[in-house]
Design a protein around this motif. Structure first.
Motif, PDB file in Angstrom:
ATOM      1  N   TRP A 157       0.841  -1.187   0.000  1.00  0.00           N
ATOM      2  CA  TRP A 157       0.000   0.000   0.000  1.00  0.00           C
ATOM      3  C   TRP A 157       0.881   1.244   0.000  1.00  0.00           C
ATOM      4  O   TRP A 157       1.849   1.329   0.756  1.00  0.00           O
ATOM      5  N   VAL A 158       0.528   2.209  -0.847  1.00  0.00           N
ATOM      6  CA  VAL A 158       1.247   3.480  -0.921  1.00  0.00           C
ATOM      7  C   VAL A 158       0.288   4.588  -0.482  1.00  0.00           C
ATOM      8  O   VAL A 158      -0.563   5.030  -1.261  1.00  0.00           O
ATOM      9  N   PRO A 159       0.373   5.051   0.765  1.00  0.00           N
ATOM     10  CA  PRO A 159      -0.590   6.047   1.259  1.00  0.00           C
ATOM     11  C   PRO A 159      -0.622   7.324   0.431  1.00  0.00           C
ATOM     12  O   PRO A 159      -1.703   7.907   0.243  1.00  0.00           O
ATOM     13  N   SER A 160       0.532   7.783  -0.037  1.00  0.00           N
ATOM     14  CA  SER A 160       0.560   9.056  -0.767  1.00  0.00           C
ATOM     15  C   SER A 160      -0.216   8.987  -2.076  1.00  0.00           C
ATOM     16  O   SER A 160      -0.681  10.007  -2.589  1.00  0.00           O
ATOM     17  N   ARG A 161      -0.382   7.786  -2.617  1.00  0.00           N
ATOM     18  CA  ARG A 161      -1.129   7.604  -3.856  1.00  0.00           C
ATOM     19  C   ARG A 161      -2.539   7.084  -3.617  1.00  0.00           C
ATOM     20  O   ARG A 161      -3.368   7.062  -4.522  1.00  0.00           O
ATOM     21  N   ASN A 162      -2.783   6.583  -2.404  1.00  0.00           N
ATOM     22  CA  ASN A 162      -4.043   5.919  -2.094  1.00  0.00           C
ATOM     23  C   ASN A 162      -4.283   4.739  -3.043  1.00  0.00           C
ATOM     24  O   ASN A 162      -5.404   4.476  -3.486  1.00  0.00           O
ATOM     25  N   GLN A 163      -3.195   4.023  -3.337  1.00  0.00           N
ATOM     26  CA  GLN A 163      -3.235   2.894  -4.244  1.00  0.00           C
ATOM     27  C   GLN A 163      -2.269   1.810  -3.767  1.00  0.00           C
ATOM     28  O   GLN A 163      -1.381   2.060  -2.937  1.00  0.00           O
ATOM     29  N   TYR A 164      -2.460   0.621  -4.328  1.00  0.00           N
ATOM     30  CA  TYR A 164      -1.511  -0.466  -4.115  1.00  0.00           C
ATOM     31  C   TYR A 164      -0.508  -0.480  -5.261  1.00  0.00           C
ATOM     32  O   TYR A 164      -0.872  -0.269  -6.425  1.00  0.00           O
ATOM     33  N   ALA A 165       0.742  -0.724  -4.933  1.00  0.00           N
ATOM     34  CA  ALA A 165       1.774  -0.932  -5.939  1.00  0.00           C
ATOM     35  C   ALA A 165       1.959  -2.428  -6.127  1.00  0.00           C
ATOM     36  O   ALA A 165       2.176  -3.157  -5.148  1.00  0.00           O
ATOM     37  N   VAL A 166       1.860  -2.905  -7.350  1.00  0.00           N
ATOM     38  CA  VAL A 166       2.127  -4.301  -7.679  1.00  0.00           C
ATOM     39  C   VAL A 166       3.467  -4.339  -8.409  1.00  0.00           C
ATOM     40  O   VAL A 166       3.593  -3.805  -9.511  1.00  0.00           O
ATOM     41  N   ILE A 167       4.476  -4.941  -7.777  1.00  0.00           N
ATOM     42  CA  ILE A 167       5.799  -5.009  -8.388  1.00  0.00           C
ATOM     43  C   ILE A 167       6.072  -6.443  -8.834  1.00  0.00           C
ATOM     44  O   ILE A 167       5.515  -7.396  -8.275  1.00  0.00           O
ATOM     45  N   TYR A 168       6.927  -6.601  -9.832  1.00  0.00           N
ATOM     46  CA  TYR A 168       7.222  -7.923 -10.367  1.00  0.00           C
ATOM     47  C   TYR A 168       8.500  -7.854 -11.187  1.00  0.00           C
ATOM     48  O   TYR A 168       8.947  -6.781 -11.607  1.00  0.00           O
ATOM     49  N   SER A 169       9.108  -9.015 -11.399  1.00  0.00           N
ATOM     50  CA  SER A 169      10.338  -9.116 -12.189  1.00  0.00           C
ATOM     51  C   SER A 169       9.984  -9.216 -13.668  1.00  0.00           C
ATOM     52  O   SER A 169       9.103  -9.987 -14.056  1.00  0.00           O
ATOM     53  N   ALA A 170      10.691  -8.424 -14.495  1.00  0.00           N
ATOM     54  CA  ALA A 170      10.480  -8.434 -15.941  1.00  0.00           C
ATOM     55  C   ALA A 170      11.738  -7.896 -16.603  1.00  0.00           C
ATOM     56  O   ALA A 170      12.627  -7.353 -15.938  1.00  0.00           O
ATOM     57  N   ASN A 171      11.799  -8.045 -17.920  1.00  0.00           N
ATOM     58  CA  ASN A 171      12.906  -7.473 -18.682  1.00  0.00           C
ATOM     59  C   ASN A 171      12.365  -6.300 -19.486  1.00  0.00           C
ATOM     60  O   ASN A 171      11.426  -6.454 -20.269  1.00  0.00           O
ATOM     61  N   ASN A 172      12.942  -5.121 -19.274  1.00  0.00           N
ATOM     62  CA  ASN A 172      12.431  -3.907 -19.931  1.00  0.00           C
ATOM     63  C   ASN A 172      13.061  -3.660 -21.298  1.00  0.00           C
ATOM     64  O   ASN A 172      12.945  -2.575 -21.855  1.00  0.00           O
TER      65      ASN A 172
END
Length: 457
Positions: A148-163
């Motif tokens: 949870w990111v309070p400053s955004r009022n959203q959840y951050a979903v992080i994951y491994s990937a190749n950019n």
């Protein structure tokens, strides 16, 4: 200001304050005194593999009780119809969401834009199963986690990937784990990374990750949780031949933190752990495997704090194991098992898995004692013959019953563990010698350690 206006203002202020208290999210109001672990399973020869969601619970965060007999509690039905790398997040309303990699087996050259998602009120059941798309890139979406990111009022979903340049952590922001938002780079330190895990503690966001260039685990910190805002705090950490899948866990009962990781090799479902009283420093101490026991064949786990009531409800719903394992005191990476009808201690992991699982039943010769019945060979018991320990079928004789009965005592090397005295040779104890089990008189410190075991799962 009149008395009436003053009273009105006070009542309004009090009402607002009470409203704020009522609306404190359950995720922040509970008192946590236990932990839940989610994982999938792999074993050396693949006979113990299970690409589904498994659960275990713990009161101390170190010794784990697998639930549902270590069988799955949820299995994906779409995509690859299997999962790796599950993650359990308690949402702001106190309920849970489960995320997982959409991948089955040990083939990793498949790119997948989707992840598995379930909702759960309390982890005693799972609903609203779905696959959600994270991006449109030709790359993988491995090890999804969320915070949870309070400053955004959203959840951050992080994951491994190749950019397209290197392996990084990507992030999508969401409020419902359905509409995932646009993917962006979350963490790119300039070298390949894998398996990001974020622990939020107060106003700090701690990220643990694997550096693929040297194979070590690291911990970084941010005060905002924003993309590319993390500063690495630690030098590299590693145990075993290779390690991955770090998990940061804060103790419920102290100021300590744990960092968990598991063996990189698919054939080695071995967990390692460190402890630190200062997560902002660079002082992590490796824990002896004597101090913790992970579930059998568990891989790439997730650990979340829960209440005691939630722990009890999970055990009630899914059930505790109907078997035990015996862990060696002085060789804590080894467990009692049978092989070729002999009793011995061997390194974990091992196949078949059930060779190390025992039903501790009332002693065959004396119900106050204990006998060890094989799980995968019911009716066969550990017994001594010429002082060596064998796995033999119960032939119904008084001699067999006596040979297969032991009196459980406080551990000779550690009273919190257990030792087992022979019923018909009470001057001898069950011990290991050159990895084989036998009964011997115990006369020195070495013998006391060899004769001490932990009854665990």
């Amino acid at each position: 200001m009149s008395l009436r206006r003053t009273t009105f203002a006070f009542v309004a202020l009090l009402t607002a304050a009470l409203s704020c208290l009522v609306n404190v999210p359950a995720a922040h109001a509970a008192t946590y005194s236990a932990y839940v672990m989610g994982y999938f399973k792999e074993s050396p020869n693949q006979s113990g593999d299970s690409y589904a969601l498994h659960l275990a619970v713990s009161s101390d965060g170190l010794s784990w009780t697998p639930l549902n007999q270590n069988n799955p509690v949820a299995t994906p039905t779409a995509g690859m119809q299997g999962l790796r790398d599950p993650y359990i997040l308690r949402k702001q309303d106190g309920t849970f969401v489960v995320l997982a990699t959409d991948l089955k087996g040990r083939v990793f050259n498949l790119n997948n834009q989707y992840i598995h998602v379930w909702d759960s009120a309390n982890l005693t059941g799972f609903s609203n199963y779905r696959r959600v798309r994270l991006h449109g890139m030709n790359t993988h979406s491995w090890a999804p986690e969320a915070f949870w990111v309070p400053s955004r009022n959203q959840y951050a979903v992080i994951y491994s990937a190749n950019n397209g340049t290197r392996d990084v952590f990507m992030v999508n922001y969401t409020t419902d784990f359905i509409n995932m938002g646009a993917a962006q780079v979350f963490f790119d330190p300039g070298f390949n990374v894998l398996d990001g895990d974020v622990l939020v503690d107060g106003n700090n966001f701690y990220l643990s990750y694997k550096n693929l260039s040297n194979g070590n685990l690291y911990v970084a910190r941010s005060t905002t949780g924003a993309p590319n805002s993390f500063t690495t705090l630690t030098s590299g950490l590693r145990q075993g031949d290779g390690i991955e899948a770090p998990i940061l866990v804060k103790s419920n009962t102290s100021t300590s933190f744990w960092l968990w990781g598991d063996s990189y090799a698919p054939a080695n479902a071995v967990f390692y752990s460190w402890q630190s009283s200062n997560i902002n420093g660079n002082a992590w101490s490796a824990l002896n495997q004597r101090t913790y026991t992970a579930p059998i064949n568990s891989k790439h786990a997730t650990i979340s704090p829960i209440t005691e009531a939630e722990r009890a409800a999970l055990v009630s719903r899914w059930g505790a194991p109907q078997w035990n394992r015996l862990k060696s005191y002085n060789l804590p990476g080894r467990y009692v098992r049978h092989a070729d009808n002999l009793g011995r201690i061997d390194p974990f992991p091992m196949d078949p898995t059930a060779d190390q699982q025992w039903r501790l039943v009332p002693g065959l010769a004396d119900s106050a004692g204990v006998s060890f019945e094989s799980v995968n060979y019911p009716g066969r018991y550990l017994r001594h013959s010429n002082y060596a320990i064998r796995l033999d079928p119960n032939d119904g004789t008084a001699a067999f019953r006596a040979d297969a009965t032991f009196s459980r005592t406080a551990g000779l090397a550690d009273g919190a563990w257990a030792s087992f005295r022979s019923y018909n040779y009470p001057d001898r104890y069950l011990r290991h010698s050159s990895y084989l089990l036998r009964i011997d008189p115990i006369t020195d410190a070495q013998g006391r350690q060899d004769a001490t075991f932990q009854v665990t799962y």
